[in-house]
Design a protein around this motif. Structure first.
Motif, PDB file in Angstrom:
ATOM      1  N   UNK A  31     -19.527 116.229 -75.415  1.00  0.00           N
ATOM      2  CA  UNK A  31     -19.393 115.293 -76.564  1.00  0.00           C
ATOM      3  C   UNK A  31     -18.982 115.782 -78.055  1.00  0.00           C
ATOM      4  N   UNK A  32     -19.742 116.954 -78.278  1.00  0.00           N
ATOM      5  CA  UNK A  32     -19.376 117.737 -79.458  1.00  0.00           C
ATOM      6  C   UNK A  32     -18.072 118.371 -79.526  1.00  0.00           C
ATOM      7  N   UNK A  33     -17.404 118.507 -78.117  1.00  0.00           N
ATOM      8  CA  UNK A  33     -16.114 119.069 -78.320  1.00  0.00           C
ATOM      9  C   UNK A  33     -15.113 117.869 -78.795  1.00  0.00           C
ATOM     10  N   UNK A  34     -15.345 116.774 -78.058  1.00  0.00           N
ATOM     11  CA  UNK A  34     -14.605 115.542 -78.545  1.00  0.00           C
ATOM     12  C   UNK A  34     -14.505 115.373 -79.969  1.00  0.00           C
ATOM     13  N   UNK A  35     -15.667 115.375 -80.486  1.00  0.00           N
ATOM     14  CA  UNK A  35     -15.895 115.305 -82.122  1.00  0.00           C
ATOM     15  C   UNK A  35     -15.106 116.323 -82.811  1.00  0.00           C
ATOM     16  N   UNK A  36     -15.169 117.366 -82.360  1.00  0.00           N
ATOM     17  CA  UNK A  36     -14.361 118.564 -83.149  1.00  0.00           C
ATOM     18  C   UNK A  36     -12.991 118.437 -82.942  1.00  0.00           C
ATOM     19  N   UNK A  37     -12.510 118.147 -81.942  1.00  0.00           N
ATOM     20  CA  UNK A  37     -10.989 118.027 -81.521  1.00  0.00           C
ATOM     21  C   UNK A  37     -10.356 116.665 -82.092  1.00  0.00           C
ATOM     22  N   UNK A  38     -10.928 115.761 -81.972  1.00  0.00           N
ATOM     23  CA  UNK A  38     -10.408 114.570 -82.376  1.00  0.00           C
ATOM     24  C   UNK A  38     -10.907 113.738 -83.746  1.00  0.00           C
ATOM     25  N   UNK A  39     -12.034 114.087 -84.190  1.00  0.00           N
ATOM     26  CA  UNK A  39     -12.686 113.262 -85.260  1.00  0.00           C
ATOM     27  C   UNK A  39     -13.573 112.259 -84.615  1.00  0.00           C
ATOM     28  N   UNK A  40     -14.631 111.838 -85.328  1.00  0.00           N
ATOM     29  CA  UNK A  40     -15.516 110.765 -84.720  1.00  0.00           C
ATOM     30  C   UNK A  40     -14.927 109.178 -84.174  1.00  0.00           C
ATOM     31  N   UNK A  41     -13.987 108.839 -85.003  1.00  0.00           N
ATOM     32  CA  UNK A  41     -13.301 107.645 -84.700  1.00  0.00           C
ATOM     33  C   UNK A  41     -12.702 107.641 -83.341  1.00  0.00           C
TER      34      UNK A  41
END
Length: 226
Positions: free
Chosen positions: A118-128
């Protein structure tokens, strides 16, 4: 009861909970409760069926469905939508109060792995984009909402994107099961909905990965003006 203790006994408590039992016993209401828990309850949610509940639910809405109760399509769609949106919002508010601290106290490897993804997704793509894509990844969709709440994402922005992702995920799986029920000769086969759930869930993630690879290749390619 601490989160660590709960995580140790909940897998055994929910082992008997499967899609067939939930749908046969509770119908559309079972969809609402289970999807709410899977989307928002940090400790127990990732043990519960999500993809593999929504597709069979849609399957049982088809006129040709056999081997289980016949469910009305509209209530199933509404319950799936309500469960996923309300559950994600509950998870978000949990994260606002104790998200990272709660995750740190849980020793379950699967849960911690989901938090890392989940944190990797947030770092890579931004929260939206991460909130939308995370809906299609088991375990991540349970853990992502508290993580987003913990990092202080604005409530309105999260609510908008989680609703978009939740509706896209839940409605597509139910309608996919419904379509299968009307199209497949033996719609009560267990393998068909299981495979369909996996395929539908992986499509958005796969498309995003391919898009990311194409972008990297384009960045590495020498400029045409050189």
């Amino acid at each position: 009861m601490s989160l660590g203790v709960a995580a140790s006994w909940w897998p055994h408590a929910v082992a008997m909970v499967n899609a067939t039992w939930l749908l046969s016993t509770f119908g559309a209401f079972g969809v609402l409760v289970c999807i709410f828990a899977e989307s928002g309850l940090l400790v127990v949610g990732f043990f519960l069926p999500g993809d593999t509940l929504l597709v069979p639910a849609g399957l049982l809405c088809a006129s040709t469905a056999r081997g289980g109760p016949h469910l009305p399509l509209l209530p199933v769609l509404l319950c799936a939508a309500a469960g996923t949106i309300a559950g994600a919002q509950a998870g978000f508010w949990t994260g606002r109060r104790a998200g990272r601290a709660a995750l740190a106290r849980v020793g379950n490897r699967r849960l911690r792995a989901g938090a890392d993804r989940a944190e990797l997704l947030l770092t890579r793509y931004g929260y939206a984009k991460a909130v939308v894509l995370g809906r299609f990844i088991p375990v991540v969709r349970t853990v992502l909402n508290p993580v987003v709440g913990a990092i202080g994402v604005p409530v309105r922005a999260f609510t908008l994107w989680q609703a978009i992702g939740g509706l896209a995920w839940s409605q597509s799986l139910v309608l996919g099961g419904y379509w299968l029920g009307d199209s497949v000769r033996h719609p009560d086969a267990c393998l068909v909905p299981a495979v369909a759930a996996v395929v539908v869930s992986l499509v958005p993630v796969a498309l995003e990965v391919l898009r990311g690879r194409r972008t990297k290749r384009a960045d590495r390619a020498p400029s045409a003006d050189v």
